[in-house]
Design a protein around this motif. Structure first.
Motif, PDB file in Angstrom:
ATOM      1  N   ALA A 145       0.850  -1.187   0.000  1.00  0.00           N
ATOM      2  CA  ALA A 145       0.000   0.000   0.000  1.00  0.00           C
ATOM      3  C   ALA A 145       0.886   1.238   0.000  1.00  0.00           C
ATOM      4  N   PRO A 146       0.346   2.368  -0.437  1.00  0.00           N
ATOM      5  CA  PRO A 146       1.135   3.611  -0.460  1.00  0.00           C
ATOM      6  C   PRO A 146       1.718   3.927   0.915  1.00  0.00           C
ATOM      7  N   GLY A 147       3.013   4.159   0.942  1.00  0.00           N
ATOM      8  CA  GLY A 147       3.677   4.526   2.175  1.00  0.00           C
ATOM      9  C   GLY A 147       3.939   3.397   3.140  1.00  0.00           C
ATOM     10  N   LYS A 148       3.653   2.181   2.726  1.00  0.00           N
ATOM     11  CA  LYS A 148       3.853   1.031   3.605  1.00  0.00           C
ATOM     12  C   LYS A 148       4.808   0.032   2.976  1.00  0.00           C
ATOM     13  N   GLU A 149       5.299  -0.886   3.802  1.00  0.00           N
ATOM     14  CA  GLU A 149       6.188  -1.928   3.310  1.00  0.00           C
ATOM     15  C   GLU A 149       5.378  -3.018   2.617  1.00  0.00           C
ATOM     16  N   ARG A 150       6.054  -3.751   1.757  1.00  0.00           N
ATOM     17  CA  ARG A 150       5.414  -4.875   1.094  1.00  0.00           C
ATOM     18  C   ARG A 150       5.100  -5.945   2.137  1.00  0.00           C
ATOM     19  N   ALA A 167      -8.978  -0.895   2.888  1.00  0.00           N
ATOM     20  CA  ALA A 167      -7.645  -1.233   3.399  1.00  0.00           C
ATOM     21  C   ALA A 167      -6.925  -2.247   2.513  1.00  0.00           C
ATOM     22  N   ASP A 168      -7.643  -2.888   1.593  1.00  0.00           N
ATOM     23  CA  ASP A 168      -7.012  -3.827   0.666  1.00  0.00           C
ATOM     24  C   ASP A 168      -6.388  -3.116  -0.535  1.00  0.00           C
ATOM     25  N   THR A 169      -6.594  -1.816  -0.636  1.00  0.00           N
ATOM     26  CA  THR A 169      -6.011  -1.053  -1.737  1.00  0.00           C
ATOM     27  C   THR A 169      -4.494  -1.137  -1.686  1.00  0.00           C
ATOM     28  N   ALA A 170      -3.894  -1.571  -2.792  1.00  0.00           N
ATOM     29  CA  ALA A 170      -2.449  -1.766  -2.843  1.00  0.00           C
ATOM     30  C   ALA A 170      -2.053  -2.225  -4.236  1.00  0.00           C
TER      31      ALA A 170
END
Length: 123
Positions: free
Chosen positions: A38-43, A87-90
């Motif tokens: 997700a934007p700004g988060k780790e894989r 929240a599943d957007t990624a």
């Protein structure tokens, strides 16, 4: 090994999507799986499946909503996503490797990755 994802897109919350990943090269005996970022988060790990499909693993956040499957004749892995949430957007990435049963807590240098497909869930 080359991996090409497809099936991403825009969907409303509560909807469904099915992602596909076409693999080419030496995947015999390998785990296939999915990660997302997700934007700004780790894989993060989403799901993985063994060569024989006898073992599957899921992140707690997707258990009961997502289903991973594979068709070795087509060298393809799928991720069926139901009851999608914002929240599943990624960006969803396909992965191939020997130790997919451990992907929930580590990755390996010889893992292979696709380029990713974007999933956007609107509220």
């Amino acid at each position: 090994v080359q991996l090409v994802e497809s099936g991403g897109g825009l969907v409303q919350a509560g909807g469904s999507l099915r992602l596909s990943c076409q693999a080419s090269g030496r995947t015999l005996g390998s785990y296939l799986g999915w990660f997302r970022q997700a934007p700004g988060k780790e894989r993060e790990f989403v799901a993985s499946i063994s060569w024989s499909s006898s073992s599957t693993y899921y992140a707690d956040s997707v258990k009961g909503r997502f289903t991973i499957s594979r068709d070795n004749a087509k060298n393809t892995v799928y991720l069926r996503m139901n009851s999608l949430k914002p929240a599943d957007t990624a960006v969803y990435y396909c992965a191939a490797g020997k130790y997919g049963n451990s992907w929930s807590h580590r990755r390996y240098e010889d893992d292979f990755w696709g380029q990713g497909t974007l999933v956007t869930v609107s509220s």
